[in-house]
Design a protein around this motif. Sequence first.
Motif, PDB file in Angstrom:
ATOM      1  N   MET A   1       0.959  -1.088  -0.056  1.00 25.69           N
ATOM      2  CA  MET A   1       0.071  -0.056  -0.125  1.00 25.69           C
ATOM      3  C   MET A   1       0.911   1.129   0.051  1.00 25.69           C
ATOM      4  SD  MET A   1      -2.677   1.339   2.876  1.00 25.69           S
ATOM      5  CE  MET A   1      -1.470   1.387   4.030  1.00 25.69           C
ATOM      6  N   TRP A   2       0.614   1.901  -1.054  1.00 25.39           N
ATOM      7  CA  TRP A   2       1.558   3.352  -1.313  1.00 25.39           C
ATOM      8  C   TRP A   2       1.010   4.437   0.052  1.00 25.39           C
ATOM      9  CZ3 TRP A   2       5.472   1.827  -3.950  1.00 25.39           C
ATOM     10  CH2 TRP A   2       5.259   1.293  -5.171  1.00 25.39           C
ATOM     11  N   VAL A   3       2.213   5.109   0.352  1.00 30.36           N
ATOM     12  CA  VAL A   3       1.784   5.946   1.372  1.00 30.36           C
ATOM     13  C   VAL A   3       2.698   7.411   1.136  1.00 30.36           C
ATOM     14  CG1 VAL A   3       1.251   4.512   3.142  1.00 30.36           C
ATOM     15  CG2 VAL A   3       3.701   5.153   3.016  1.00 30.36           C
ATOM     16  N   LYS A   4       2.261   8.379   1.561  1.00 31.04           N
ATOM     17  CA  LYS A   4       3.051   9.789   1.281  1.00 31.04           C
ATOM     18  C   LYS A   4       4.287   9.652   1.761  1.00 31.04           C
ATOM     19  CE  LYS A   4       2.673  14.436   1.835  1.00 31.04           C
ATOM     20  NZ  LYS A   4       1.794  15.588   2.069  1.00 31.04           N
ATOM     21  N   PRO A   5       5.473   9.893   0.977  1.00 31.05           N
ATOM     22  CA  PRO A   5       6.658   9.462   1.479  1.00 31.05           C
ATOM     23  C   PRO A   5       7.127  10.432   2.843  1.00 31.05           C
ATOM     24  CG  PRO A   5       6.947   9.961  -0.742  1.00 31.05           C
ATOM     25  CD  PRO A   5       5.291  10.156  -0.535  1.00 31.05           C
ATOM     26  N   GLN A   6       7.386   9.806   3.758  1.00 29.30           N
ATOM     27  CA  GLN A   6       7.701  10.472   5.165  1.00 29.30           C
ATOM     28  C   GLN A   6       9.055   9.998   5.755  1.00 29.30           C
ATOM     29  OE1 GLN A   6       4.707   9.341   8.090  1.00 29.30           O
ATOM     30  NE2 GLN A   6       4.577   7.274   7.109  1.00 29.30           N
ATOM     31  N   GLN A   7       9.913  10.944   6.031  1.00 32.97           N
ATOM     32  CA  GLN A   7      11.295  10.660   6.633  1.00 32.97           C
ATOM     33  C   GLN A   7      11.128   9.807   7.695  1.00 32.97           C
ATOM     34  OE1 GLN A   7      13.855  13.895   6.496  1.00 32.97           O
ATOM     35  NE2 GLN A   7      15.695  12.957   6.872  1.00 32.97           N
ATOM     36  N   ILE A  57       8.517  -0.527   2.837  1.00 31.33           N
ATOM     37  CA  ILE A  57       9.753  -0.243   1.816  1.00 31.33           C
ATOM     38  C   ILE A  57      10.308   1.342   2.124  1.00 31.33           C
ATOM     39  CG2 ILE A  57      10.231  -0.027  -0.778  1.00 31.33           C
ATOM     40  CD1 ILE A  57       8.177  -2.222  -1.413  1.00 31.33           C
ATOM     41  N   LEU A  58      11.414   1.470   2.192  1.00 31.85           N
ATOM     42  CA  LEU A  58      11.933   2.692   2.351  1.00 31.85           C
ATOM     43  C   LEU A  58      12.760   3.041   0.890  1.00 31.85           C
ATOM     44  CD1 LEU A  58      13.928   2.520   5.760  1.00 31.85           C
ATOM     45  CD2 LEU A  58      11.887   3.086   5.325  1.00 31.85           C
ATOM     46  N   LEU A  59      12.614   4.428   0.775  1.00 33.00           N
ATOM     47  CA  LEU A  59      13.563   4.954  -0.324  1.00 33.00           C
ATOM     48  C   LEU A  59      14.829   5.379   0.355  1.00 33.00           C
ATOM     49  CD1 LEU A  59      14.133   6.324  -2.974  1.00 33.00           C
ATOM     50  CD2 LEU A  59      12.895   8.370  -2.147  1.00 33.00           C
ATOM     51  N   GLU A  66      19.552   9.742   7.330  1.00 33.24           N
ATOM     52  CA  GLU A  66      19.118  10.836   6.843  1.00 33.24           C
ATOM     53  C   GLU A  66      18.226  11.002   5.750  1.00 33.24           C
ATOM     54  OE1 GLU A  66      21.911  10.241   8.072  1.00 33.24           O
ATOM     55  OE2 GLU A  66      22.002  11.058  10.115  1.00 33.24           O
ATOM     56  N   ALA A  67      18.639   9.948   4.803  1.00 37.52           N
ATOM     57  CA  ALA A  67      18.033  10.105   3.410  1.00 37.52           C
ATOM     58  C   ALA A  67      16.960   9.096   3.334  1.00 37.52           C
ATOM     59  CB  ALA A  67      19.223   9.958   2.267  1.00 37.52           C
ATOM     60  N   SER A  68      16.348   8.496   4.382  1.00 35.04           N
ATOM     61  CA  SER A  68      15.342   7.413   4.152  1.00 35.04           C
ATOM     62  C   SER A  68      13.985   7.929   4.395  1.00 35.04           C
ATOM     63  CB  SER A  68      15.590   6.065   5.143  1.00 35.04           C
ATOM     64  OG  SER A  68      16.850   5.890   5.113  1.00 35.04           O
ATOM     65  N   PHE A  69      13.147   7.325   3.247  1.00 34.89           N
ATOM     66  CA  PHE A  69      11.832   7.720   3.411  1.00 34.89           C
ATOM     67  C   PHE A  69      10.902   6.440   3.161  1.00 34.89           C
ATOM     68  CE2 PHE A  69      14.108  11.481   2.045  1.00 34.89           C
ATOM     69  CZ  PHE A  69      13.537  12.530   2.421  1.00 34.89           C
ATOM     70  N   CYS A  70       9.808   6.510   4.131  1.00 33.51           N
ATOM     71  CA  CYS A  70       9.079   5.242   3.949  1.00 33.51           C
ATOM     72  C   CYS A  70       8.011   5.609   2.812  1.00 33.51           C
ATOM     73  CB  CYS A  70       8.215   5.179   5.405  1.00 33.51           C
ATOM     74  SG  CYS A  70       7.248   3.506   5.276  1.00 33.51           S
ATOM     75  N   ILE A  71       7.819   4.512   1.998  1.00 33.94           N
ATOM     76  CA  ILE A  71       7.069   4.718   0.749  1.00 33.94           C
ATOM     77  C   ILE A  71       5.936   3.868   0.515  1.00 33.94           C
ATOM     78  CG2 ILE A  71       8.856   6.036  -0.570  1.00 33.94           C
ATOM     79  CD1 ILE A  71       9.208   3.536  -2.051  1.00 33.94           C
ATOM     80  N   GLU A 113       4.046   9.865  -4.756  1.00 33.51           N
ATOM     81  CA  GLU A 113       2.929  10.688  -4.501  1.00 33.51           C
ATOM     82  C   GLU A 113       1.638  10.588  -5.721  1.00 33.51           C
ATOM     83  OE1 GLU A 113       3.821  14.743  -3.514  1.00 33.51           O
ATOM     84  OE2 GLU A 113       4.658  14.051  -1.614  1.00 33.51           O
ATOM     85  N   SER A 114       2.286  10.510  -6.890  1.00 35.50           N
ATOM     86  CA  SER A 114       1.233  10.504  -8.068  1.00 35.50           C
ATOM     87  C   SER A 114       0.523   9.352  -8.067  1.00 35.50           C
ATOM     88  CB  SER A 114       2.309  10.574  -9.411  1.00 35.50           C
ATOM     89  OG  SER A 114       1.520  10.306 -10.499  1.00 35.50           O
ATOM     90  N   LEU A 115       1.369   8.059  -7.657  1.00 35.42           N
ATOM     91  CA  LEU A 115       0.630   6.752  -7.511  1.00 35.42           C
ATOM     92  C   LEU A 115      -0.491   6.772  -6.268  1.00 35.42           C
ATOM     93  CD1 LEU A 115       3.610   4.070  -7.987  1.00 35.42           C
ATOM     94  CD2 LEU A 115       1.787   4.656  -9.491  1.00 35.42           C
ATOM     95  N   LEU A 116       0.014   7.288  -5.224  1.00 34.92           N
ATOM     96  CA  LEU A 116      -1.042   7.363  -4.053  1.00 34.92           C
ATOM     97  C   LEU A 116      -2.369   8.096  -4.608  1.00 34.92           C
ATOM     98  CD1 LEU A 116      -1.437   7.061  -1.091  1.00 34.92           C
ATOM     99  CD2 LEU A 116      -0.458   8.989  -0.623  1.00 34.92           C
TER     100      LEU A 116
END
Length: 360
Positions: A1-7, A57-59, A66-71, A113-116
């Motif tokens: 399930m896609w979520v808004k990227p959050q650090q 899944i993290l970006l 510092e550069a990790s975002f949960c997506i 965000e587009s997929l979401l």
Amino acid sequence: MWVKPQQVGLSNALWSSEQVNPYFVLQIRKSETGGLTSKVLGTLDNVLDSKPYLYRILLSISLSEEASFCISYGKSREEINADWIWLTRNLIPVLEIIEDPHDTIDFACAKIESLLAQHSPQEANKAAVKFQLSSEKFHKLFCLSEEDKLVNYYSCSVWHGNFPKQGWLYLSLRHISFHSYFLGKTVQHCVPWTEIVGIEKISGGFKILTRSERLTFLFFFNLDETLHLVQELSKMAVKSLLNGVEDKNDYYKFDEELQTTDKNYVKEYIDAKFQSESYCRRFSLPLWERLDGFVNCNLWFPYTKSDVPGRLYCSPFYLCFISKVDTRCKVIIPMYEIAVVEKVDSSMCPDALHITAKNK
């Protein structure tokens, strides 16, 4: 399930990495990996009713926190693997062309965000989502059919041995169930409503009696609401069996409307049905009459030339009033007898209604 990227701050604090590539990391929650950490996290999840996702899944461009975002989150391996495969096939080939890491992060976040936006045009109601997760957890814990809809659940304790065990009480159409998990030890009870022979209220809780055991539930935030729902579900089971349902496991099917009610609103349906049945009994109306609503008001009593405080009930075919003292005044007016309803234009009674019946 896609979520808004959050650090995320500490990407490995409660998670273990399963798959890693230069851009993304697939992780599993440590509560599923076994060991002491798993037991502690499982206990916290049960007590706090947090219902966390098991996979994410993290970006993570350089694998630095510092550069990790949960997506993405997933409740099952199949769900999270579908998102992982999509990223591998569709997004990674594009990211490999971008040289600047900051541009890579911006592009990937914009794409997620587009997929979401495509898959979730409107934000789901949080309470409904939480109830849905609780319903899925309930059916998984007790291995029950989806037809056994969850009505509501409450935090409480059950008396087990010499000590109370904190956990969650689940009330469904067919069963009253309890689950507790504390440091690797599980306590579970699942009792069909048709097996209950008595319900007894005690200080701070209630007991249910069956032919083979006695269970004591304690420490409710709202004991009256819980006990009321327990009693109503038990009555529904007995009533439907008396209506001639042959299979006691299918007693709920006699109520076709309940069977088709959305599983997120079963409790609301049962509460409304209870109010309608109480209304019909109070005024001796047909049992199929459904209460639309009620309001506290006063009725002008011409014999004493005074107001009588009470409550006005409205249903599709009747308008009824009963005074606070039941023996003093009770009025039942069929809707087809009402000729005129008009608002009284008076400074003395600015919110008054005048009802005129036919031939009166």
